[in-house]
Design a protein around this motif. Structure first.
Motif, mmCIF file in Angstrom:
data_model
loop_
_atom_site.group_PDB
_atom_site.id
_atom_site.type_symbol
_atom_site.label_atom_id
_atom_site.label_comp_id
_atom_site.label_asym_id
_atom_site.label_seq_id
_atom_site.Cartn_x
_atom_site.Cartn_y
_atom_site.Cartn_z
ATOM 1 N N VAL A 109 52.881 45.831 43.137
ATOM 2 C CA VAL A 109 52.301 45.868 44.478
ATOM 3 C C VAL A 109 50.862 46.359 44.349
ATOM 4 O O VAL A 109 50.610 47.430 43.801
ATOM 5 N N VAL A 110 49.936 45.556 44.844
ATOM 6 C CA VAL A 110 48.512 45.851 44.729
ATOM 7 C C VAL A 110 47.938 46.042 46.131
ATOM 8 O O VAL A 110 48.133 45.199 47.010
ATOM 9 N N PHE A 116 36.352 41.567 54.740
ATOM 10 C CA PHE A 116 36.639 40.178 55.038
ATOM 11 C C PHE A 116 37.897 39.753 54.277
ATOM 12 O O PHE A 116 38.632 40.596 53.785
ATOM 13 N N ALA A 117 38.121 38.470 54.142
ATOM 14 C CA ALA A 117 39.352 37.959 53.543
ATOM 15 C C ALA A 117 39.302 37.956 52.014
ATOM 16 O O ALA A 117 38.248 37.783 51.409
ATOM 17 N N ILE A 118 40.473 38.133 51.417
ATOM 18 C CA ILE A 118 40.661 38.008 49.976
ATOM 19 C C ILE A 118 41.161 36.591 49.719
ATOM 20 O O ILE A 118 42.111 36.137 50.361
ATOM 21 N N ALA A 119 40.541 35.881 48.796
ATOM 22 C CA ALA A 119 40.923 34.500 48.511
ATOM 23 C C ALA A 119 42.114 34.428 47.561
ATOM 24 O O ALA A 119 43.004 33.599 47.744
ATOM 25 N N ALA A 120 42.129 35.296 46.543
ATOM 26 C CA ALA A 120 43.207 35.242 45.553
ATOM 27 C C ALA A 120 43.325 36.569 44.823
ATOM 28 O O ALA A 120 42.344 37.301 44.685
ATOM 29 N N VAL A 121 44.528 36.844 44.349
ATOM 30 C CA VAL A 121 44.780 38.007 43.512
ATOM 31 C C VAL A 121 45.577 37.519 42.301
ATOM 32 O O VAL A 121 46.685 37.007 42.446
ATOM 33 N N ASP A 122 44.977 37.643 41.121
ATOM 34 C CA ASP A 122 45.615 37.238 39.875
ATOM 35 C C ASP A 122 46.151 38.473 39.159
ATOM 36 O O ASP A 122 45.480 39.505 39.108
ATOM 37 N N VAL A 123 47.353 38.339 38.596
ATOM 38 C CA VAL A 123 47.986 39.433 37.862
ATOM 39 C C VAL A 123 48.286 38.954 36.449
ATOM 40 O O VAL A 123 48.848 37.869 36.260
ATOM 41 N N LYS A 124 47.894 39.762 35.460
ATOM 42 C CA LYS A 124 48.202 39.478 34.055
ATOM 43 C C LYS A 124 48.948 40.680 33.492
ATOM 44 O O LYS A 124 48.566 41.823 33.749
ATOM 45 N N VAL A 162 44.770 43.387 37.237
ATOM 46 C CA VAL A 162 44.677 42.725 38.534
ATOM 47 C C VAL A 162 43.229 42.319 38.767
ATOM 48 O O VAL A 162 42.317 43.126 38.568
ATOM 49 N N ILE A 163 43.030 41.079 39.180
ATOM 50 C CA ILE A 163 41.694 40.579 39.510
ATOM 51 C C ILE A 163 41.741 40.065 40.943
ATOM 52 O O ILE A 163 42.445 39.104 41.244
ATOM 53 N N ALA A 164 40.992 40.723 41.837
ATOM 54 C CA ALA A 164 40.905 40.321 43.243
ATOM 55 C C ALA A 164 39.618 39.524 43.437
ATOM 56 O O ALA A 164 38.561 39.923 42.961
ATOM 57 N N VAL A 165 39.717 38.410 44.146
ATOM 58 C CA VAL A 165 38.579 37.532 44.394
ATOM 59 C C VAL A 165 38.460 37.322 45.902
ATOM 60 O O VAL A 165 39.436 36.960 46.558
ATOM 61 N N ASP A 166 37.245 37.544 46.450
ATOM 62 C CA ASP A 166 37.047 37.317 47.877
ATOM 63 C C ASP A 166 36.483 35.918 48.124
ATOM 64 O O ASP A 166 36.303 35.134 47.186
ATOM 65 N N LEU A 167 36.211 35.591 49.378
ATOM 66 C CA LEU A 167 35.754 34.244 49.739
ATOM 67 C C LEU A 167 34.486 33.798 49.019
ATOM 68 O O LEU A 167 34.391 32.660 48.565
ATOM 69 N N PRO A 168 33.465 34.676 48.866
ATOM 70 C CA PRO A 168 32.256 34.239 48.150
ATOM 71 C C PRO A 168 32.441 34.146 46.638
ATOM 72 O O PRO A 168 31.547 33.703 45.931
ATOM 73 N N GLY A 169 33.580 34.602 46.122
ATOM 74 C CA GLY A 169 33.824 34.543 44.683
ATOM 75 C C GLY A 169 33.562 35.848 43.955
ATOM 76 O O GLY A 169 33.615 35.887 42.727
ATOM 77 N N ASN A 170 33.282 36.935 44.686
ATOM 78 C CA ASN A 170 33.120 38.238 44.043
ATOM 79 C C ASN A 170 34.457 38.688 43.479
ATOM 80 O O ASN A 170 35.480 38.582 44.140
ATOM 81 N N GLU A 171 34.427 39.182 42.246
ATOM 82 C CA GLU A 171 35.657 39.628 41.593
ATOM 83 C C GLU A 171 35.633 41.129 41.364
ATOM 84 O O GLU A 171 34.593 41.710 41.096
ATOM 85 N N LYS A 172 36.814 41.729 41.457
ATOM 86 C CA LYS A 172 36.980 43.134 41.112
ATOM 87 C C LYS A 172 38.230 43.221 40.246
ATOM 88 O O LYS A 172 39.276 42.695 40.591
ATOM 89 N N LYS A 173 38.089 43.890 39.102
ATOM 90 C CA LYS A 173 39.170 43.970 38.131
ATOM 91 C C LYS A 173 39.615 45.427 37.984
ATOM 92 O O LYS A 173 38.782 46.335 37.957
ATOM 93 N N LYS A 174 40.936 45.623 37.877
ATOM 94 C CA LYS A 174 41.487 46.951 37.661
ATOM 95 C C LYS A 174 42.721 46.831 36.784
ATOM 96 O O LYS A 174 43.489 45.894 36.931
ATOM 97 N N GLU A 175 42.878 47.812 35.897
ATOM 98 C CA GLU A 175 44.026 47.811 34.974
ATOM 99 C C GLU A 175 44.769 49.132 35.067
ATOM 100 O O GLU A 175 44.163 50.167 35.326
ATOM 101 N N ILE A 176 46.082 49.041 34.838
ATOM 102 C CA ILE A 176 46.871 50.244 34.644
ATOM 103 C C ILE A 176 47.774 50.012 33.439
ATOM 104 O O ILE A 176 48.130 48.878 33.137
#
Length: 179
Positions: A109-110, A116-124, A162-176
């Motif tokens: 759970v992230v 604004f809106a989040i376009a996608a959340v990728d999990v590895k 976890v990599i979160a991507v918003d509508l303009p394509g900005n990415e934020k990455k976080k690991e645990i």
């Protein structure tokens, strides 16, 4: 800066008066301000980076506001004295924030915050040796903040990225790392 209301002299005037005053309209108000000039100093590296980022944000706003649905979305986020253009620029300049990652019983759970809106959340998920075990897309929950990913297996020592991507394509990455 001065805001003018019901002023017959400036009602239909826009532009500059010499090198002294600029007159412009924003959201139905007439604004009179001191005219700014260009700086004569060479820009710093941070200023150059900021200008580049702003140019990219302007490019995003120009492209995205041609779509009537996206323009309506950004306009719906605008407050007093703001418009869709301001909101699109604001979205392009700020990345989403991955606040929390929780893992239990093969569920990830992230919690993500963004104005604004989040376009996608990728999990590895990788094991302790760094070998990719699985990856996929998380799904937005009903609360509109948490994203859920169902993993096949969450072994001890694994790393969840976890990599979160918003509508303009900005990415934020976080690991645990799991214990």
């Amino acid at each position: 800066m001065a805001l003018l209301k019901d002023n017959a002299l400036f009602q239909y005037v826009e532009g500059s008066i010499g090198d002294q005053i600029s007159i412009y309209k924003r959201n139905g108000q007439t604004i009179v301000a001191k005219k700014r000039g260009r700086s004569r100093k060479k820009p710093t590296k941070n200023q150059v980076l900021a200008r580049q980022k702003m140019a990219e944000a302007v490019g995003y706003a120009r492209a995205i506001l041609k779509d009537p649905e996206m323009k309506a979305y950004y306009q719906s986020k605008a407050g007093p004295g703001q418009n869709a253009w301001n909101m699109a620029i604001s979205d392009a300049l700020k990345s989403p924030e991955v606040q929390n990652i929780q893992a239990k019983d093969n569920a990830v759970v992230v919690t993500i915050r963004d104005k604004f809106a989040i376009a996608a959340v990728d999990v590895k998920i990788t094991d302790a040796a760094g070998i990719l075990l699985e990856k996929g897309k998380a799904v937005l929950s009903r609360n509109g903040v948490d994203w859920h990913y169902r993993a096949a297996n969450l072994p001890g020592g694994a790393t969840i990225t976890v990599i979160a991507v918003d509508l303009p394509g900005n990415e934020k990455k976080k690991e645990i790392q799991l214990e």
